[in-house]
Motif scaffolding. Sequence first.
Motif, PDB file in Angstrom:
ATOM      1  N   LYS A  58       0.825  -1.220   0.000  1.00 47.29           N
ATOM      2  CA  LYS A  58       0.000   0.000   0.000  1.00 47.29           C
ATOM      3  C   LYS A  58       0.856   1.265   0.000  1.00 47.29           C
ATOM      4  CE  LYS A  58      -4.351  -1.790   1.590  1.00 47.29           C
ATOM      5  NZ  LYS A  58      -5.485  -1.728   2.514  1.00 47.29           N
ATOM      6  N   ALA A  61       1.942   1.630  -3.539  1.00 41.81           N
ATOM      7  CA  ALA A  61       0.823   1.987  -4.424  1.00 41.81           C
ATOM      8  C   ALA A  61       0.263   3.370  -4.106  1.00 41.81           C
ATOM      9  CB  ALA A  61      -0.272   0.929  -4.311  1.00 41.81           C
ATOM     10  N   THR A  62       0.956   4.142  -3.297  1.00 44.00           N
ATOM     11  CA  THR A  62       0.613   5.532  -2.918  1.00 44.00           C
ATOM     12  C   THR A  62      -0.633   5.634  -2.043  1.00 44.00           C
ATOM     13  OG1 THR A  62      -0.840   6.187  -4.748  1.00 44.00           O
ATOM     14  CG2 THR A  62       1.527   6.354  -5.151  1.00 44.00           C
ATOM     15  N   LEU A  63      -1.056   4.531  -1.431  1.00 48.14           N
ATOM     16  CA  LEU A  63      -2.280   4.562  -0.626  1.00 48.14           C
ATOM     17  C   LEU A  63      -1.998   4.779   0.857  1.00 48.14           C
ATOM     18  CD1 LEU A  63      -4.119   1.609  -2.399  1.00 48.14           C
ATOM     19  CD2 LEU A  63      -4.422   4.056  -2.789  1.00 48.14           C
ATOM     20  N   VAL A  78       7.023   7.943  -4.126  1.00 48.28           N
ATOM     21  CA  VAL A  78       5.625   7.537  -3.906  1.00 48.28           C
ATOM     22  C   VAL A  78       4.825   8.555  -3.084  1.00 48.28           C
ATOM     23  CG1 VAL A  78       6.034   5.048  -4.130  1.00 48.28           C
ATOM     24  CG2 VAL A  78       6.216   6.127  -1.885  1.00 48.28           C
ATOM     25  N   VAL A  79       5.519   9.478  -2.423  1.00 48.80           N
ATOM     26  CA  VAL A  79       4.786  10.511  -1.672  1.00 48.80           C
ATOM     27  C   VAL A  79       4.730  11.807  -2.477  1.00 48.80           C
ATOM     28  CG1 VAL A  79       4.708  11.870   0.456  1.00 48.80           C
ATOM     29  CG2 VAL A  79       5.433   9.487   0.538  1.00 48.80           C
ATOM     30  N   ALA A  82       3.107  11.222  -6.203  1.00 42.80           N
ATOM     31  CA  ALA A  82       2.090  10.160  -6.155  1.00 42.80           C
ATOM     32  C   ALA A  82       1.287  10.082  -7.450  1.00 42.80           C
ATOM     33  CB  ALA A  82       1.168  10.383  -4.962  1.00 42.80           C
ATOM     34  N   ASN A  83       0.920  11.236  -7.982  1.00 49.41           N
ATOM     35  CA  ASN A  83       0.064  11.215  -9.168  1.00 49.41           C
ATOM     36  C   ASN A  83       0.790  10.630 -10.378  1.00 49.41           C
ATOM     37  OD1 ASN A  83      -2.649  11.785  -9.595  1.00 49.41           O
ATOM     38  ND2 ASN A  83      -2.106  13.444 -10.988  1.00 49.41           N
ATOM     39  N   ARG A  86       0.938   6.862  -9.998  1.00 60.52           N
ATOM     40  CA  ARG A  86      -0.350   6.195 -10.274  1.00 60.52           C
ATOM     41  C   ARG A  86      -0.580   5.921 -11.754  1.00 60.52           C
ATOM     42  NH1 ARG A  86      -3.264  10.165  -5.940  1.00 60.52           N
ATOM     43  NH2 ARG A  86      -2.601   9.018  -4.096  1.00 60.52           N
ATOM     44  N   LYS A  87       0.049   6.717 -12.621  1.00 61.72           N
ATOM     45  CA  LYS A  87      -0.111   6.494 -14.068  1.00 61.72           C
ATOM     46  C   LYS A  87       0.577   5.217 -14.513  1.00 61.72           C
ATOM     47  CE  LYS A  87      -0.226  11.407 -15.131  1.00 61.72           C
ATOM     48  NZ  LYS A  87       0.577  12.535 -15.633  1.00 61.72           N
ATOM     49  N   PHE A  91      -2.878  -2.157  -9.203  1.00 65.95           N
ATOM     50  CA  PHE A  91      -2.797  -2.954  -7.973  1.00 65.95           C
ATOM     51  C   PHE A  91      -4.068  -3.759  -7.737  1.00 65.95           C
ATOM     52  CE2 PHE A  91      -4.001   1.420  -6.913  1.00 65.95           C
ATOM     53  CZ  PHE A  91      -5.209   1.227  -6.273  1.00 65.95           C
ATOM     54  N   LEU A 115     -11.431   6.528 -15.457  1.00 67.83           N
ATOM     55  CA  LEU A 115     -10.661   7.107 -14.346  1.00 67.83           C
ATOM     56  C   LEU A 115      -9.154   7.066 -14.625  1.00 67.83           C
ATOM     57  CD1 LEU A 115     -12.545   5.735 -11.207  1.00 67.83           C
ATOM     58  CD2 LEU A 115     -12.900   7.850 -12.436  1.00 67.83           C
ATOM     59  N   TYR A 116      -8.735   6.098 -15.451  1.00 70.77           N
ATOM     60  CA  TYR A 116      -7.318   6.040 -15.829  1.00 70.77           C
ATOM     61  C   TYR A 116      -7.043   6.834 -17.111  1.00 70.77           C
ATOM     62  CZ  TYR A 116      -5.833   2.729 -12.254  1.00 70.77           C
ATOM     63  OH  TYR A 116      -5.504   2.154 -11.057  1.00 70.77           O
ATOM     64  N   SER A 117      -8.037   7.615 -17.524  1.00 71.68           N
ATOM     65  CA  SER A 117      -7.910   8.467 -18.718  1.00 71.68           C
ATOM     66  C   SER A 117      -7.548   7.679 -19.972  1.00 71.68           C
ATOM     67  CB  SER A 117      -6.862   9.576 -18.492  1.00 71.68           C
ATOM     68  OG  SER A 117      -7.252  10.398 -17.428  1.00 71.68           O
TER      69      SER A 117
ATOM     70  N   THR B  12     -14.287  12.344 -18.131  1.00 70.25           N
ATOM     71  CA  THR B  12     -14.283  11.389 -17.018  1.00 70.25           C
ATOM     72  C   THR B  12     -15.459  11.671 -16.085  1.00 70.25           C
ATOM     73  OG1 THR B  12     -11.897  11.230 -17.111  1.00 70.25           O
ATOM     74  CG2 THR B  12     -12.919  10.557 -15.051  1.00 70.25           C
ATOM     75  N   PRO B  97      -4.975   8.194 -11.512  1.00 68.56           N
ATOM     76  CA  PRO B  97      -4.395   9.526 -11.736  1.00 68.56           C
ATOM     77  C   PRO B  97      -5.435  10.663 -11.763  1.00 68.56           C
ATOM     78  CG  PRO B  97      -3.787   7.975 -13.494  1.00 68.56           C
ATOM     79  CD  PRO B  97      -4.812   7.301 -12.668  1.00 68.56           C
ATOM     80  N   THR B  98      -6.702  10.348 -11.995  1.00 67.66           N
ATOM     81  CA  THR B  98      -7.730  11.405 -12.033  1.00 67.66           C
ATOM     82  C   THR B  98      -7.892  12.026 -10.644  1.00 67.66           C
ATOM     83  OG1 THR B  98      -8.937  10.266 -13.777  1.00 67.66           O
ATOM     84  CG2 THR B  98     -10.177  11.863 -12.484  1.00 67.66           C
ATOM     85  N   ARG B 257      -4.360   8.911   4.114  1.00 69.53           N
ATOM     86  CA  ARG B 257      -3.177   8.100   3.793  1.00 69.53           C
ATOM     87  C   ARG B 257      -2.238   8.007   4.989  1.00 69.53           C
ATOM     88  NH1 ARG B 257      -0.881  11.178  -0.863  1.00 69.53           N
ATOM     89  NH2 ARG B 257       0.671   9.525  -1.106  1.00 69.53           N
ATOM     90  N   LEU B 262      -8.349   4.730   4.298  1.00 67.23           N
ATOM     91  CA  LEU B 262      -8.960   4.612   2.974  1.00 67.23           C
ATOM     92  C   LEU B 262      -9.784   3.334   2.868  1.00 67.23           C
ATOM     93  CD1 LEU B 262      -6.112   5.746   0.549  1.00 67.23           C
ATOM     94  CD2 LEU B 262      -8.219   6.954   1.075  1.00 67.23           C
TER      95      LEU B 262
END
Lengths: 323, 265
Positions: A58, A61-63, A78-79, A82-83, A86-87, A91, A115-117, B12, B97-98, B257, B262
């Motif tokens: 986790k 995975a940036t959670l 990862v901190v 993070a964005n 995520r691309k 997970f 959501l993943y564009s 989206t 990523p959104t 986090r 979460l």
Amino acid sequence: MNAIEVKNLQRVYRAHIGVIKRSIKEVMAVEDISFEIKSGELFGLLGPNGAGKTTTVKMLATLLIPTKGTATILGYDVVKDANEVRKHIGFIFGGERGLYWRLSGIDNLRYFASLYSVEPEVSKKRIPYLLEMVGLKDRGNERVEGYSRGMKQRLHVARTLLHDPEILFLDEPTIGLDPVGARDFRLVIRNLQSEQKTILLTTHYMFEADSLCQRVAVIDKGIIVALDSPSELKKHVADLSVIEIETFGTSDEIVERLRALSFVDSLHIEEQDQRQMLLIQTARGAEAVPDVMNSLNGTRVGRVIVREPTLEDAYVRLVGGHV
Amino acid sequence: MNFRNIFRYWRTMLTVAEVTLRHQLNDSFILFAILVQPLIIAVLALFMLKDTAANAAMFVVVGSGLTGLWSSLLFISGNSINAERWQGTLESLVGVPTPFDVIVFGKNLANVVQSLLSMIVAYLLAALFFGYSLHMDQPLLFFLSLFLSVFAFISFGLVIAPIFVMYREVQQWQNAMEYPVYILAGFLFPVLLLPGWTTPISYILPPYWAAVALHGTSTASAPLEQTLFAWAMMVLLSIIFLFIASRLFKIMLYKARVDATLDVQ
């Protein structure tokens, strides 16, 4: 090139306890772990419940925010990044949750693709391809609530691959699956491996790690106690044999007596209904059987086997038999 | 943020809204909040207004629709993040990523749009069962007001959801927050009937300005300046609430986090 680099990662959970006199209880989930995973490698993370496997995944995975230390994915922190991380990642956390049960499999995938564009024209082709890959081609229009556990797990895989990530985190993905479902799932993992995905797999099942992973880290109480290829890890127990004894109604007193025998390196018990399978690691091999049988002293005994050690035995020895 | 990202996030958000609508179609609580409860309120109000002018009935139709909008916002949008957490999907939403506020905006859009159904049902009830001949005084201005009201309600909902997640003690008052807003926003009777000290509270509620614009354009032939002022207030409050919401979401996600909230442990 390293896809994942983890340096001195630590994670402490803080929980508020008490109603009137409130205090903070700290639990060290991950104490200090460091490792690297090469690009395209399938890396296993093994450990007993509460060892810190899911917490590690986790954080990557940036959670979760690490308490100390750093971790980078493809060079991104990862901190701080993070964005960007995520691309590039996907997970799966074991279990059936994480999907919209009142939607069909296809709608779930369409939703997450958005959501993943993922561009609509790409997802139109990719969703049927992924459904076929995970064996859900004919069930995609059905609501997820009607899926079996294995089907939900496979839909999770399809969800994870929608944006074609370079790195996958699979946290106990076969947990709760029947043997056929688990075998099918391992085939999916092998296919992903052949596509040069970097995979971090956590699992309880040693044969799974043995057959799939190129390297394995054994984690216990938040620290890595061994990190090597499965064949190298097995050498930790190369000098030992394993005596498997099926018993019915073994008491704690007898277990303690067996543990106290000088030639017993470790003892692990697998319970199943009324039956206990005693797994005794010893350097004396078959010669130790008569002494062990004497110590069992009146306990009903089924079959007795002496065999070569496996990765699981190496794992049991590394984590001190407390799995 | 460049134009390409804005377009992508817009797309989206529409997909999120569409899928949320499909997902909620079979939820009986949602049907109660957006259909049954506003219908009960409309029936009560229409009986009380029996034998009065048709524009009073129009006031009830719009007012009961607004009650549906607010209830939907308070209960469905307010609980939306916690609901994701309980069904185990929150991690999957945060791990994409959104931006998370784009996702929640889409979910709120679905909630607000579906709750407009309550206005349509109240209209049919008044027209078919109570025999009112309903007409709208300024239909074009009414629909423009409705569009801005949807936006204002969504922005307000975006502030409520993270507050409910971060401060459970506030969420415990969720039920108690439903009727005061019906009253303070003037959904079913004018706020002029309330004591003067309540007026500033009404002014900071986007639902109040939505009610001013919608009631004014549907029943009272309100002067254009009044409608334009209500629109300006809705836009202004929406911008303020969107700004506050974006800060709250950042704080909420970072805190979640850190605290590992979460997922349900």
